[in-house]
Write a protein that holds these residues in place. Structure first.
Motif: not given
Ligand SMILES: *Cc1c(COP(=O)(O)O)cnc(C)c1O
Length: 368
Positions: A89-91, A94, A115, A118, A158, A162, A189, A191-192, A219, A221-222, A230-231
Motif C-alpha cells: 500500500g502507499s501507506d 508514506i 490525508f 501524514y 495529496a 482525500n 500522493d 492516489a486518485y 496506489t 487500492s483505488k 495492499r499494493l
Molecule cells: C486511499 C489513499 C491512500 C492509500 O492507500 P493504500 O491503500 O495504502 O495504497 C493514500 N493516499 C490517499 C490520499 C488515499 O486516499
C-alpha cells in the motif's frame, strides 16, 4: 520507584489509531460500502485470475524487489524501473518516508484537511505534525510556504486530496516546489491520479522525474480495485529510492499482490471501464445531491464531500443514521475536522440511485 513498564517512544500515544471506513451497519443486512473510496466496479478479472494463480506457490518467499511489477509499471508510465519502489500500500511508503526523513525535533508539513496518514506517520517517528490552513477546502501554496521553518523535513500533499476532492494545478505544484529549500522532501500522493480528467492536473510525475527532492506515490487500492492486496509504489530520485530500499522489509510486497498488480496493468480495457464509470456517476451524483439542496464540494476523485446543515436532525450525524438504516454507509468526517460533512464514494449504479433516493427522503424529512 520508577515505573518499570515498557514505554513507547514520544509521539506514539498521541496517535488516534486510524479507523477505516465502516463495512457494516450493525443490522446484519448487506450494505453498500461507500466509505473507503474503493473501486465501484472492482478489480480486473485478469488480476483476480493472477491472484488465484499464486495459490500453489504460497510456501515460497516472493521476489523481494518486485522486479517484474516495477518493469510493468515502468513500461506503462514511461519511467525508469530503478527509481521505483513498491510497497504494501502507499501507506507503507508514506510511513517509510517519514521514518527515513523526519524525527524528534523536526516537522512534517501538510494541509489542514490533508490525508490523515501524514499526521499519523509524523507522530509515529516522533516528529511534529504541522497543518497549514486551506482556502475553501483547497490546499493553499502560500499558507504551506509560510509554515516552513528550519525544522521542516517533509511536505506531504495529496493531489487530489482525500477527503476534500480538490487538487492543485501543475503550476501551483511547481510553485510549491520552487518555494521549498533543497533539503525539504516534497511527497506528492497521487492516489486518485487515474480518475482525474482536468487538463491542468499534475500527478507530480514530472517533478519526481527531474527534481532531487520530489517523490510521487501511487496506489492500486483505488482505480485498480485491489485494496485488499495492499499494493502501492513510489517514484523518486535515486538517492531517496536507495534510502527506502535500505529501510523497507526485504519482502514487503506479497506475491499475490505483485502478480495481480502486473495483470491489472495489462488490462487497459478494465481500467478504461473504471474511469468511464466514474466519469459518468461522479457528476450525476453531484448534480442530484445539489438538487436536494446539499452543498457538494467539487471533486476530481471517485468520491464527493457532502456538507449538511448544522441543525440537529438535519446534520451529518442524522444523515448517517438515516443512510445506514437504508443499508448505505458513508464516511463520517469529524476525524478530518469536517463534522458537517460526509465523504461518499461513487458506487455501482444501483448504489448511487439508492443513495440519492435515501438522501431525498432525508432532506425532505420523510420517513424511510
Ligand atoms: C486511499 C489513499 C491512500 C492509500 O492507500 P493504500 O491503500 O495504502 O495504497 C493514500 N493516499 C490517499 C490520499 C488515499 O486516499
Amino acid at each position: 520507584m520508577a515505573s518499570t513498564a515498557p514505554r513507547p517512544r514520544p509521539g506514539i500515544l498521541e496517535i488516534q489509531a486510524y479507523q477505516g471506513g465502516r463495512a457494516e451497519t450493525g443490522s446484519g443486512r448487506p450494505a453498500a460500502k461507500l466509505s473507503a473510496n474503493e473501486s465501484a466496479i472492482g478489480p480486473s478479472p485478469l488480476a483476480v485470475e493472477a491472484f488465484r494463480g499464486t495459490a500453489e506457490r504460497l510456501h515460497r518467499y516472493p521476489e523481494g524487489g518486485s522486479e517484474a511489477l516495477r518493469a510493468a509499471l515502468a513500461r506503462r508510465h514511461n519511467l525508469d524501473p530503478a527509481r521505483l519502489v513498491c510497497g504494501a500500500g502507499s501507506d507503507e511508503l508514506i510511513a517509510l518516508l517519514a521514518r527515513a526523513y523526519a524525527g524528534p525535533g523536526e516537522e512534517v508539513l501538510f494541509t489542514e484537511h490533508g490525508f490523515l496518514m501524514y499526521r499519523l506517520s509524523a507522530l509515529g517517528v516522533g516528529a511534529t505534525p504541522v497543518a497549514a490552513p486551506e482556502q475553501r477546502l483547497r490546499a493553499d501554496v502560500d499558507a504551506l510556504l509560510a509554515r516552513l521553518t528550519s525544522r521542516t523535513r517533509i511536505v506531504f500533499i495529496a493531489n487530489p486530496n482525500n477527503p476534500t476532492g480538490s487538487y492543485l494545478s501543475g503550476d501551483e505544484l511547481r510553485r510549491l516546489h520552487a518555494g521549498l529549500p533543497a533539503d525539504v522532501l516534497l511527497v506528492v500522493d497521487a492516489a486518485y491520479a487515474e480518475f482525474v480528467e482536468a487538463a491542468d492536473y499534475d500527478s507530480g510525475q514530472e517533478l519526481a522525474m527531474s527534481e532531487p527532492n520530489v517523490v510521487m506515490t501511487r496506489t492500486f487500492s483505488k482505480l485498480y480495485g485491489l485494496a485488499a492486496l495492499r499494493l502501492g509504489w513510489l517514484y523518486g530520485p535515486p538517492e531517496v529510492v536507495d534510502v527506502i530500499n535500505r529501510l523497507r522489509g526485504p519482502f514487503n510486497v506479497a506475491l499475490p499482490a505483485q502478480e495481480a498488480g502486473i495483470a491489472a496493468l495489462e488490462d487497459v480495457a478494465h481500467e478504461q471501464r473504471a474511469r468511464a464509470h466514474n466519469a459518468k456517476w461522479l457528476p450525476w451524483l453531484e448534480a442530484e445531491l445539489e438538487g436536494l439542496g446539499l452543498h457538494v464540494h467539487p471533486s476530481v476523485g471517485n468520491f464527493l464531500l457532502v456538507e449538511f446543515p448544522a441543525e440537529p436532525g438535519r446534520n451529518a450525524v442524522a444523515a448517517n443514521a438515516h443512510l445506514e438504516a437504508d443499508g448505505l454507509i458513508p464516511r463520517q468526517m469529524a476525524a478530518y475536522g469536517l463534522p458537517l460533512c460526509q465523504r461518499i464514494t461513487v458506487g455501482r449504479e444501483a448504489e448511487n440511485r439508492a443513495l440519492v433516493a435515501s438522501l431525498g427522503r432525508f432532506t425532505k424529512g420523510e420517513p424511510r
